[in-house]
Scaffold this motif. Structure first.
Motif, PDB file in Angstrom:
ATOM      1  N   LYS A  65       1.350  -3.287   9.952  1.00 24.90           N
ATOM      2  CA  LYS A  65       2.235  -2.017   9.623  1.00 24.90           C
ATOM      3  C   LYS A  65       2.085  -0.829  10.531  1.00 24.90           C
ATOM      4  N   LEU A  66       0.734  -0.566  10.576  1.00 28.41           N
ATOM      5  CA  LEU A  66       0.627   0.596  11.332  1.00 28.41           C
ATOM      6  C   LEU A  66       0.933   0.478  12.894  1.00 28.41           C
ATOM      7  N   LEU A  67       0.601  -0.774  13.405  1.00 32.39           N
ATOM      8  CA  LEU A  67       1.065  -0.868  14.955  1.00 32.39           C
ATOM      9  C   LEU A  67       2.825  -0.963  14.938  1.00 32.39           C
ATOM     10  N   GLU A  68       3.401  -1.269  13.920  1.00 32.62           N
ATOM     11  CA  GLU A  68       4.722  -1.367  14.123  1.00 32.62           C
ATOM     12  C   GLU A  68       5.273   0.305  13.960  1.00 32.62           C
ATOM     13  N   GLY A  69       4.362   1.183  13.619  1.00 31.45           N
ATOM     14  CA  GLY A  69       4.927   2.509  13.359  1.00 31.45           C
ATOM     15  C   GLY A  69       5.003   3.059  12.042  1.00 31.45           C
ATOM     16  N   THR A  70       4.745   2.109  11.197  1.00 33.97           N
ATOM     17  CA  THR A  70       4.698   2.542   9.777  1.00 33.97           C
ATOM     18  C   THR A  70       3.529   3.261   9.344  1.00 33.97           C
ATOM     19  N   THR A  71       3.630   4.664   8.553  1.00 34.58           N
ATOM     20  CA  THR A  71       2.459   5.246   7.883  1.00 34.58           C
ATOM     21  C   THR A  71       2.500   4.680   6.759  1.00 34.58           C
ATOM     22  N   LEU A  72       1.124   4.563   6.250  1.00 36.26           N
ATOM     23  CA  LEU A  72       0.741   3.895   4.864  1.00 36.26           C
ATOM     24  C   LEU A  72      -0.244   4.974   4.363  1.00 36.26           C
ATOM     25  N   VAL A  73       0.367   5.086   2.925  1.00 36.51           N
ATOM     26  CA  VAL A  73      -0.214   6.109   2.009  1.00 36.51           C
ATOM     27  C   VAL A  73      -0.825   5.211   0.859  1.00 36.51           C
ATOM     28  N   VAL A  74      -2.236   5.189   0.978  1.00 42.65           N
ATOM     29  CA  VAL A  74      -2.869   4.121   0.302  1.00 42.65           C
ATOM     30  C   VAL A  74      -3.695   5.147  -1.024  1.00 42.65           C
ATOM     31  N   ASP A  75      -3.444   4.588  -2.171  1.00 32.49           N
ATOM     32  CA  ASP A  75      -4.071   5.187  -3.624  1.00 32.49           C
ATOM     33  C   ASP A  75      -5.487   4.300  -3.575  1.00 32.49           C
ATOM     34  N   ARG A  76      -6.702   4.964  -3.228  1.00 35.04           N
ATOM     35  CA  ARG A  76      -7.818   4.485  -3.160  1.00 35.04           C
ATOM     36  C   ARG A  76      -8.287   3.463  -2.051  1.00 35.04           C
ATOM     37  N   TYR A  77      -9.539   3.587  -1.780  1.00 34.62           N
ATOM     38  CA  TYR A  77      -9.837   2.703  -0.462  1.00 34.62           C
ATOM     39  C   TYR A  77     -11.531   2.351  -0.573  1.00 34.62           C
ATOM     40  N   SER A  78     -12.137   2.111   0.576  1.00 36.69           N
ATOM     41  CA  SER A  78     -13.532   1.998   0.441  1.00 36.69           C
ATOM     42  C   SER A  78     -14.426   2.701  -0.238  1.00 36.69           C
ATOM     43  N   PHE A  79     -14.169   4.066   0.007  1.00 41.34           N
ATOM     44  CA  PHE A  79     -14.782   5.316  -0.586  1.00 41.34           C
ATOM     45  C   PHE A  79     -14.883   5.320  -2.203  1.00 41.34           C
ATOM     46  N   SER A  80     -13.824   4.720  -2.674  1.00 41.78           N
ATOM     47  CA  SER A  80     -13.825   4.234  -4.132  1.00 41.78           C
ATOM     48  C   SER A  80     -15.052   3.193  -4.451  1.00 41.78           C
ATOM     49  N   GLY A  81     -14.941   2.128  -3.482  1.00 41.99           N
ATOM     50  CA  GLY A  81     -15.711   1.158  -3.704  1.00 41.99           C
ATOM     51  C   GLY A  81     -17.129   1.580  -3.518  1.00 41.99           C
ATOM     52  N   VAL A  82     -17.609   2.350  -2.821  1.00 41.32           N
ATOM     53  CA  VAL A  82     -18.928   2.960  -2.574  1.00 41.32           C
ATOM     54  C   VAL A  82     -19.175   3.867  -3.735  1.00 41.32           C
ATOM     55  N   ALA A  83     -18.462   4.592  -4.291  1.00 42.48           N
ATOM     56  CA  ALA A  83     -18.770   5.654  -5.167  1.00 42.48           C
ATOM     57  C   ALA A  83     -19.040   5.199  -6.716  1.00 42.48           C
ATOM     58  N   TYR A  84     -18.068   4.130  -6.950  1.00 40.59           N
ATOM     59  CA  TYR A  84     -18.425   3.506  -8.450  1.00 40.59           C
ATOM     60  C   TYR A  84     -19.438   2.580  -8.427  1.00 40.59           C
ATOM     61  N   ALA A 117     -22.172   2.635  -6.412  1.00 36.75           N
ATOM     62  CA  ALA A 117     -23.533   3.434  -6.169  1.00 36.75           C
ATOM     63  C   ALA A 117     -23.757   4.177  -7.435  1.00 36.75           C
ATOM     64  N   ALA A 118     -22.753   4.715  -8.105  1.00 32.02           N
ATOM     65  CA  ALA A 118     -22.698   5.455  -9.289  1.00 32.02           C
ATOM     66  C   ALA A 118     -23.625   4.268 -10.442  1.00 32.02           C
ATOM     67  N   LYS A 119     -23.299   3.216 -10.306  1.00 31.40           N
ATOM     68  CA  LYS A 119     -23.974   2.316 -11.311  1.00 31.40           C
ATOM     69  C   LYS A 119     -25.525   1.919 -10.917  1.00 31.40           C
ATOM     70  N   GLY A 120     -25.882   2.439  -9.754  1.00 34.28           N
ATOM     71  CA  GLY A 120     -27.291   2.041  -9.496  1.00 34.28           C
ATOM     72  C   GLY A 120     -27.647   1.270  -8.172  1.00 34.28           C
ATOM     73  N   LEU A 121     -26.475   0.802  -7.598  1.00 36.82           N
ATOM     74  CA  LEU A 121     -26.512  -0.012  -6.580  1.00 36.82           C
ATOM     75  C   LEU A 121     -26.984   0.738  -5.120  1.00 36.82           C
ATOM     76  N   ASP A 122     -27.563   0.231  -4.268  1.00 38.73           N
ATOM     77  CA  ASP A 122     -28.025   1.092  -3.312  1.00 38.73           C
ATOM     78  C   ASP A 122     -26.955   1.447  -2.421  1.00 38.73           C
ATOM     79  N   PHE A 123     -26.772   2.850  -1.733  1.00 38.46           N
ATOM     80  CA  PHE A 123     -25.587   3.366  -1.120  1.00 38.46           C
ATOM     81  C   PHE A 123     -25.217   2.616   0.171  1.00 38.46           C
ATOM     82  N   ASP A 124     -26.360   2.187   1.111  1.00 36.45           N
ATOM     83  CA  ASP A 124     -25.836   1.449   2.237  1.00 36.45           C
ATOM     84  C   ASP A 124     -25.448   0.057   2.014  1.00 36.45           C
ATOM     85  N   TRP A 125     -26.284  -0.559   1.001  1.00 36.35           N
ATOM     86  CA  TRP A 125     -25.788  -1.866   0.631  1.00 36.35           C
ATOM     87  C   TRP A 125     -24.154  -1.922   0.227  1.00 36.35           C
ATOM     88  N   CYS A 126     -23.809  -0.729  -0.628  1.00 36.22           N
ATOM     89  CA  CYS A 126     -22.315  -0.739  -0.870  1.00 36.22           C
ATOM     90  C   CYS A 126     -21.435  -0.746   0.423  1.00 36.22           C
TER      91      CYS A 126
END
Ligand code: Z5A
Ligand code: MG
Length: 211
Positions: A87-106, A108-117
């Motif tokens: 989609k990006l290469l076709e010229g479409t802009t993607l507006v995405v609600d949550r991505y990797s950073f939610s994955g790490v934040a939630y 790591a907040a439970k106690g998992l190691d930040f770098d592992w996340c």
């Protein structure tokens, strides 16, 4: 679109009820009204088989070890990467609600190691901009439907916010932090302005990956 011009990967991040879904919808409407090819996406994408497991977990009907659900959230992004790239290469802009950073934040907040996340996120397409909506958790609890899913507890959300802040400092070159207690309209105006400046700049840049 003209030859060689790609769309932008724009992400909304932040704690629960910070306004991500509201702002992503408004941004999609704005860009479309200007004739810019734009599609909304959100993670978790709950319709795939992995997404259905995540949904059962979030709605408390299924329990999984923290490491397992973390990797499933990441796999849910990986299973959509070919589609995102295309989609990006076709010229479409993607507006995405949550991505990797939610994955790490939630996680790591439970106690998992930040770098592992962070590790399974490496190699995913890197956003051109992350709009991080920040507000004290206490200011968000009185917003609609707070408290229905697994993670919607004030103390936990405070820890999530701390990890988001850490990521925001680390990835400062493409993170834009906003006070989420502003009005919907003021936030939208700020975000719209930044996006309109961003699109022509990234259109000829190659896609990059998270490292
Ligand atoms: N999760 C994870 O652990 N790992 C991952 O990798 C990923 C996610 C991707 C579900 O996400 C959960 O998955 C989430 C993180 C975890 N944790 N939880 N719980 P989700 O994206 O499906 O969550 P959601 O339930 O759709 O919504 P949300 O993200 O919590 O809310 P929001 O989208 O940020 O807010 P909103 O729906 O736009 O607005 C909330 C309310 O506030 C609504 O009534 C609005 O009208 C109001 N609002 C919005 N903006 C404003 C302003 N500026 N002022 C006043 N009121 C406002
Ligand atoms: Mg939402």
């Amino acid at each position: 679109m003209s030859a060689g011009k790609r769309g932008a990967l724009i992400i909304f991040e932040g704690c629960d009820r910070s306004g991500k879904t509201t702002q992503s919808r408004l941004l999609v409407e704005l860009l479309k009204s200007k004739g810019i090819p734009t599609l909304p996406m959100n993670f978790p994408e709950r319709s795939s088989s992995i997404g259905q497991v995540i949904n059962s977990y979030l709605t408390n009907s299924k329990d999984l070890p923290d490491e397992v659900i973390h990797l499933m959230f990441s796999a849910n992004r990986w299973e959509h990467m070919n589609q995102v790239r295309q989609k990006l290469l076709e010229g479409t802009t993607l507006v995405v609600d949550r991505y990797s950073f939610s994955g790490v934040a939630y996680s790591a907040a439970k106690g998992l190691d930040f770098d592992w996340c962070y590790a399974p996120e490496r190699g995913l397409i890197k956003p051109d901009a992350v709009f991080y909506l920040r507000a004290p958790s206490n200011d968000l609890t009185n917003r609609g439907q707070y408290g229905e899913e697994r993670y919607e507890k004030v103390e936990f959300q405070g820890r999530v916010a701390e990890v988001f802040d850490r990521i925001c400092s680390k990835e400062a070159s493409y993170f834009h932090k906003f006070d989420a207690t502003q009005s919907v309209e003021d936030l939208h105006a700020l975000i719209g302005r930044i996006t309109e400046e961003l699109l022509p700049k990234v259109a000829t840049q190659p896609l990059d990956t998270l490292s």
